[in-house]
Design an enzyme around this catalytic site. Structure first.
Site, mmCIF file in Angstrom:
data_model
loop_
_atom_site.group_PDB
_atom_site.id
_atom_site.type_symbol
_atom_site.label_atom_id
_atom_site.label_comp_id
_atom_site.label_asym_id
_atom_site.label_seq_id
_atom_site.Cartn_x
_atom_site.Cartn_y
_atom_site.Cartn_z
ATOM 1 N N CYS A 46 0.805 -1.226 0.000
ATOM 2 C CA CYS A 46 0.000 0.000 0.000
ATOM 3 C C CYS A 46 0.839 1.277 0.000
ATOM 4 O O CYS A 46 0.310 2.360 -0.259
ATOM 5 C CB CYS A 46 -0.940 0.015 1.200
ATOM 6 S SG CYS A 46 -2.160 -1.309 1.180
ATOM 7 N N HIS A 103 -9.165 3.422 -1.927
ATOM 8 C CA HIS A 103 -7.732 3.163 -1.780
ATOM 9 C C HIS A 103 -7.234 2.365 -3.000
ATOM 10 O O HIS A 103 -7.200 1.133 -2.967
ATOM 11 C CB HIS A 103 -7.540 2.376 -0.473
ATOM 12 C CG HIS A 103 -6.150 1.938 -0.168
ATOM 13 N ND1 HIS A 103 -5.015 2.502 -0.720
ATOM 14 C CD2 HIS A 103 -5.699 0.956 0.675
ATOM 15 C CE1 HIS A 103 -3.940 1.891 -0.238
ATOM 16 N NE2 HIS A 103 -4.337 0.943 0.601
ATOM 17 N N CYS A 148 0.228 2.733 6.290
ATOM 18 C CA CYS A 148 0.598 1.397 6.767
ATOM 19 C C CYS A 148 0.812 0.513 5.551
ATOM 20 O O CYS A 148 0.270 0.762 4.474
ATOM 21 C CB CYS A 148 -0.483 0.835 7.682
ATOM 22 S SG CYS A 148 -2.101 0.614 6.913
ATOM 23 N N GLY A 192 1.588 -3.734 4.200
ATOM 24 C CA GLY A 192 1.583 -5.153 4.498
ATOM 25 C C GLY A 192 2.944 -5.645 4.952
ATOM 26 O O GLY A 192 3.983 -5.099 4.577
#
Length: 410
Positions: free
Chosen positions: A92, A366, A396, A398
């Protein structure tokens, strides 16, 4: 080290990420990114042959998003053959990492004009299309460290922090309300452009995901998305996903599942790009910078809980910039799940009034590989609109990572 100046930032609207139903779902992701590159070139009167590289974040790099989408988008945009492209995946954080790498190339003196950004067509290449899970099916790693789905991680954070269902729902309602105000007042218009169909007609001109009028009552009727998943047996000895997560947190009796579709980020299609230049190039070309990058950082954290690393990443960036959290005027903390910004706000003692003032991914969506670049553009526009000075963008990631970038308006 030299400065990396931000010249401009452009993004598509975010289209609903459902095959055949979203406003961008019929457009190949290479073409979506190509249109974004061409809009950036049009707005800045860019001499395309001067571009040293195009750095692009994309998470699901398979099928239509495989084969180096950055280079293929440059070709699809009909840019000069000399312009190169490279594609990266930091989950992300990919879009912001692409911008940061572009800035590093300039600050090091090795490059003068670089584009960073990202793209994700979640309607055409859904999450999980690479069939890699979080660990790439490395059974040796999985036997030592089972990385559970992110929704379970988010619910675990909420459990550890004592965050209730009402609190995450209230945050989601506020995200929708702030986005509704921002849209009504045209706060996104500076970065947005209308994506076109092949015949020149308009495909999409505005974000499709926001749900104005969302209330606590409407969200209360939604069932937790990860409660049933958490009971699925997935471990080598028949453990459920919840049990696998709690192996790292044996003091927690049970996970309180609080997240659902209404208080987590929306699945959407989109692309965003940012043009960065060196001081020498700015002087030579006459381009007018809008901001500069003050500091960038990444940081890791515990990979089962996974989503708490925006805090250490932000702390690293702040330290590099010689700043404190209270010095930052605006924060963009990606709303992957409502608990992520809530956790970051609490740990860094941030004034909530400074965070995601125009809403976030809960309302807007997103588009995984593009979101970081989208957020940077949103922060830049808001700094200019309000006359404020600094913004910190963080996401944040993964695997228990976080990324942060501090920009300063000029």
């Amino acid at each position: 080290m030299g400065d990396a100046f931000i010249i401009d930032a452009v993004r598509t609207p975010r289209g609903r990420g459902k095959a055949g139903k979203g406003g961008l779902s019929h457009i190949h992701p290479q073409e979506l990114l190509a249109q974004t590159l061409n809009e950036l070139a049009r707005r800045t009167q860019l001499n395309k042959e001067d571009v040293d590289d195009v750095v692009v974040g994309c998470v699901s790099q398979v099928k239509e998003q495989g084969a180096c989408i950055a280079r293929n988008a440059v070709l699809a945009a009909e840019w000069p053959d000399i312009v190169t492209g490279v594609t990266l995946n930091r989950f992300c954080g990919s879009g912001l990492q692409a911008v940061n790498f572009a800035g590093m190339g300039i600050a090091s003196g090795q490059q003068d004009l670089v584009i960073g950004g990202g793209v994700e067509s979640m309607s055409r290449v859904p999450m999980g299309s690479d069939d890699a899970m979080m660990d790439g099916h490395n059974m040796k790693l999985r036997g030592r460290l089972f990385q559970v789905p992110q929704g379970i991680s988010a619910d675990l954070i909420a459990t550890l922090d004592g965050v209730t269902r009402e609190e995450v729902d209230r945050f989601a309602v506020e995200s929708q309300a702030r986005a509704a105000v921002a849209i009504a007042e045209g706060r996104f218009d500076k970065s947005l452009f209308t994506v076109k169909n092949d015949d020149g007609t308009d495909a999409l001109s505005k974000d499709e995901h926001p749900r104005a009028g969302t209330t606590l009552e409407s969200l209360a009727g939604l069932q937790p998305s990860f409660e049933v998943m958490g009971q699925a047996q997935f471990g080598p000895n028949g453990e459920t996903l919840n049990e696998l997560a709690l192996k790292r947190y044996p003091d927690v009796e049970k996970i309180n599942h609080v997240h659902h579709a209404g208080n987590a980020s929306g699945i959407v299609d989109g692309a965003a790009v940012v043009l960065l230049a060196s001081e020498d190039y700015v002087k030579k070309s006459g381009l007018k910078p809008r901001a500069r990058i003050r500091a960038t950082a990444t940081a890791g954290a515990e990979p089962v809980i996974m989503l708490t690393a925006p805090t250490p990443a932000s702390e690293r960036a702040l330290k590099k910039a010689g700043m404190k959290a209270s010095d930052i005027d605006l924060w963009e903390i990606n709303e992957a799940f409502a608990v992520v910004p809530l956790n970051t706000i609490r740990r860094l003692e941030i004034d909530p009034a400074k965070v995601n003032v125009n809403g976030g991914a809960i309302a807007l969506g997103h588009p995984l590989g593009a979101t970081g670049a989208c957020l940077l553009g949103t922060a830049l526009d808001e700094l200019e609109r309000t006359g404020k000075s600094t913004a910190l963008i963080t996401l944040c990631i993964g695997g228990g990572m976080g990324i942060a970038t501090i920009i300063e308006r000029l």
